[in-house]
Design an enzyme around this catalytic site. Sequence first.
Site, short mmCIF file in Angstrom:
data_model
loop_
_atom_site.label_atom_id
_atom_site.label_comp_id
_atom_site.label_asym_id
_atom_site.label_seq_id
_atom_site.Cartn_x
_atom_site.Cartn_y
_atom_site.Cartn_z
N GLY A 102 7.10 2.03 -15.55
CA GLY A 102 8.50 1.71 -15.80
C GLY A 102 9.35 1.79 -14.54
O GLY A 102 10.23 0.95 -14.31
N CYS A 103 9.08 2.78 -13.72
CA CYS A 103 9.86 2.96 -12.49
C CYS A 103 9.56 1.84 -11.49
O CYS A 103 10.44 1.41 -10.74
CB CYS A 103 9.56 4.32 -11.86
SG CYS A 103 10.05 5.69 -12.94
N THR A 104 8.33 1.35 -11.50
CA THR A 104 7.97 0.23 -10.63
C THR A 104 8.70 -1.03 -11.05
O THR A 104 9.24 -1.76 -10.20
CB THR A 104 6.45 -0.01 -10.66
OG1 THR A 104 5.78 1.16 -10.16
CG2 THR A 104 6.06 -1.21 -9.81
#
Length: 214
Positions: A102-104
């Site tokens: 998700g952070c990517t």
Amino acid sequence: MIDMNLHRTELKKYYHGTMLAAHINSCHPSKGAADNQQEIILAITNTGITSRGVRKDLIMPEVGDAAPEFELEDQNGNVVSLSKLKGKTVVLFFYPKANTPGCTVEACSFRNRITDYDTDKYVILGISPDVVKKQKKFADKFELPYPLLADADHAVAEAYGVWAEKSMYGKKYMGIERTTFVISPEGKLAHVFRKVQVKEHASEVLEQLKALNA
């Protein structure tokens, strides 16, 4: 070990670089050790500090409030200070952990729209409780063209009220609530994005910036 003979003094404990100062005015040598210990435990509990030294009741600053100051290293070891960014609008996005799915997606959404952000007006900053080395690896792997700040002791996350108790598969733990803050050129919060949807977040932020400047 707590000295049970404390008399009208401060009990100070340090958790992840944050000082907890609880005034123990009722502790007295004439009281029993058990009574004093109970009062000390109660004083600590009333501050909202958990047994792991993390506040459970942190309050997120609101639009119009002064943005909490910070000074952190980015992935290249450069020190980034909010006070030195006055005059520009800062987009500060908190993400839970570098190099996770998700952070990517979120980080790459800003990368993909970076040319749409006027760098004379706007500064994009990612921030997470990762160390500099991990931020560097993350930035290099996905060619992220903006600073990633290493808030390894999550002190800045606490100041912004996004370090919170979370739950996964029935297990509770402390972590980042994915949140983005838009900070005005004067250093005040202009907008807060809670419960961020990562895929189109950069576009969402860009539209909000246009609305603020309309």
